[in-house]
Design an enzyme around this catalytic site. Structure first.
Site: not given
Length: 637
Positions: A35, A167, A170, A471, A544
């Site tokens: 970042v 980068n 400078d 269920i 299932s």
């Protein structure tokens, strides 16, 4: 500033100029890193220095820069790329932003990919089609975790052209020692992940130093500036053209009875009229009769071109098949080892059915528990039972039909795939095939003379799988038992697979975790399929709990043979019955992963039959199921 127009361009040269521009090579590259390393600013600078910004865009950029508080005369070039409002508010890149620009020598498509770890999925998207990766490092911070992550991913995805852009030089006084230290740190990491070569460039996206031209502020640097280096990088299209011929069929073009062509983009190699080709996986051979393009017939075509091939013979070929060089065709298999990058917030469930899309082919697939996951920082292989968001692991993948493939290192088009959730249709993972499993090549389907149709005809009925789900305590087993008694009385040939009974033998090694429940259903589905192959009417009574697995079983059978029956019983009613005392134990914490209490149940959304046990007795429900089955399907073949 005006739009870039070459001085030599005059009216009569327009066609020649446009033709030359159209035939420039195209380099796709990504910018990535941690970042605030300056990715968006660097891309904005590239657009500015390549004179791709028009006057109105420049005026808007200058106004936006003043509005967000950019100091002095500087322009905030990141505003050219950070298009999302959320990005401008947070000062970060979230989405993948694509930008096009060109120089006299080459055209470019650059993807600005996000730096945050939670947006790794977006970075993978941008890298999937790139020839080169520009990995940015803030000169003040050096090599960070996300630098390593993105470097590992770009190398994993097969990008071999890597630029290390140090980068903000400078902000460190253009110091050579700082640059050399960062390059040495990155070299140590690069060696550990197998990155053999990379080009390191010290630069400043804000000031433009070493971006479009060498900077006098860093006379100690003797290498190329970024833009000239990008102009010289070889593109993957050249490598693809040198590969054996491959065309994944995207569409069968049949506008009339006189024309039948197979459309797609050539993934590798070259093809000419008259070439012998092989259709994979069928293995049929023929020759190329015509190569049809939007501009008319051609004698030849190369990798990257979209064409329609007309074959000399009427061979079986459809979407998902691959037309390949006759003497050098790819493999087809249904079991692979692959590296998987997990992109979803919800973790991988081993054994669960997903859709796998590779090229133009989409098939059902399951992923086995990973052999290991990779620690990005140490490259250590760690044990794991699943894959979570941003995990990178190696696992075996099984597909429900053979697919044509190539190792990802040989072909991105035939070796890279995505996994799609069957319920949400969201992309959950990206994968790269290493190789087919040896057992996949050693196991072949044995033809038999007595077919499933013959079995069914002998029994005078059509096979069906009646799948009762609900269920615990809903009454599934009771209803299924009554249905089988009625079918037996009617002279039908049937068999009942009950959830509890199966766990005494076939599935006694399975527990009740989500993964074990999925494997339980898969095994029962395979057994039920074999029984329907024998012509039987099969009944199953299983909780299932997951829709994906019920759909997986449905996909195992021919259309119409799977009948989903939802025994809809409220949890309170099922718990009140609790003949086995299971709910009481689950409430007391004595049973883990109990459906309805500590594990979810996904009710069918559109069951073939729904039974409301509050208003319908088990006897009436069984009568309705039998009536539905006998009334909908003719059992006489």
């Amino acid at each position: 500033m005006t739009a870039y127009t070459p001085d030599a361009l005059i009216a009569e040269d327009i066609d020649a100029y446009l033709d030359a521009h159209a035939h420039k090579s195209m380099l796709r590259f990504i910018t990535c890193g941690s970042v605030d390393d300056g990715k968006s600013t660097l891309i904005g600078r590239l657009l500015y220095d390549s004179k791709t910004i028009f006057e109105d865009q420049l005026a808007a950029l200058e106004a936006d820069s003043r509005r967000v508080g950019t100091q002095g005369e500087n322009i905030d070039f990141a505003l050219l790329v950070d298009g999302l409002a959320a990005e401008r508010e947070q000062g970060i890149t979230i989405d993948v932003a694509y930008r096009f620009f060109a120089t006299d020598r080459r055209k470019f498509i650059v993807a600005d990919t996000p730096g945050h770890e939670q947006y790794t999925r977006n970075m993978i998207t941008g890298a999937s089609t790139a020839d080169c990766a520009v990995i940015l490092i803030d000169a003040r911070k050096g090599v960070l975790t996300q630098t390593r992550r993105h470097s590992f991913l770009t190398h994993l995805i097969g990008i071999r052209q890597i630029v290390l852009a140090v980068n903000k030089m400078d902000l460190v006084g253009h110091d050579q020692a700082t640059f050399d230290r960062i390059v040495a740190d990155y070299r140590a990491f690069a060696d550990s992940i197998g990155v053999g070569e990379f080009t390191a460039i010290p630069l400043s996206g804000l000031s433009g130093a070493n971006v479009a031209a060498r900077s006098e502020e860093m006379p100690w640097y003797g290498g190329p500036a970024l833009l000239p280096h990008l102009e010289s990088i070889p593109v993957d299209a050249d490598r693809a053209a040198a590969m054996p011929f491959r065309l994944p069929v995207q569409w069968v073009n049949r506008p009339d009875l006189d024309f039948r062509g197979f459309a797609g983009t050539i993934a590798g190699g070259r093809v000419r009229v008259g070439d012998t080709v092989r259709i994979v996986p069928s293995g049929k051979t023929t020759t190329i009769a015509r190569i049809v393009t939007l501009d008319g017939d051609r004698d030849a075509a190369v990798a990257g071109e979209a064409v329609t091939l007309v074959l000399a013979d009427e061979v079986d070929c459809s979407r998902g098949d691959v037309i390949a060089a006759g003497e050098d065709a790819p493999e087809a298999a249904n079991q692979f080892e692959a590296t998987i990058v997990w992109l979803a917030d919800t973790a991988l469930v081993p054994g669960r059915g997903y859709w796998l899309k590779l090229g133009t082919r989409t098939v059902g697939a399951t992923v086995q528990p990973p052999a290991h996951v990779v620690d990005i920082n140490t490259q250590a292989h760690l044990s794991a039972k699943t894959l979570a968001l941003n995990d990178i692991g190696v696992a075996e993948v099984y597909t429900d039909a053979p697919i044509v493939f190539a190792p990802y290192t040989d072909s991105h088009e035939l070796g890279g795939f995505i996994l799609i959730d069957r319920e949400t249709h969201a992309t959950v993972a990206a994968g790269m095939i290493h190789h087919a499993l040896r057992r996949a090549q050693n196991v072949h389907w044995q033809s038999v003379d007595v077919t499933r149709e013959a079995h069914a005809r002998q029994k005078g009925q059509s096979p069906r799988l009646l799948w009762l789900t609900g269920i615990s305590g809903s009454g599934k087993s009771t209803i299924a038992n009554l249905v089988e008694k009625k079918l037996h009385a009617l002279g039908r040939h049937s068999f009942l697979l009950d959830g509890d009974n199966v766990r005494h033998g076939l599935n006694k090694d399975l527990g009740f975790t989500d993964a074990d429940r999925i494997e339980n259903v898969r095994r029962v589905g395979e057994v039920a399929k074999l029984m329907t192959d024998a012509g039987l009417i099969v009944l199953t009574a299983f909780i299932s709990p997951f829709r994906a697995e019920r759909d997986m079983v449905r996909g195992m059978l021919p259309p119409g043979e799977f009948v989903e029956i939802f025994v809809d019983t409220p949890l309170a009613d099922a718990e009140a019955r609790d003949v086995k005392g299971l709910y009481a134990k689950a409430r007391a914490g004595e049973i883990a992963h109990f459906t309805g209490i500590s594990s979810p149940y996904e009710a069918p959304e559109r069951p073939d039959i729904r039974i409301d046990t509050r208003s319908e007795s088990a006897e009436a429900a069984a009568e309705r199921i039998v009536e539905h089955v006998l009334g909908v399907w003719s059992f006489e073949l």
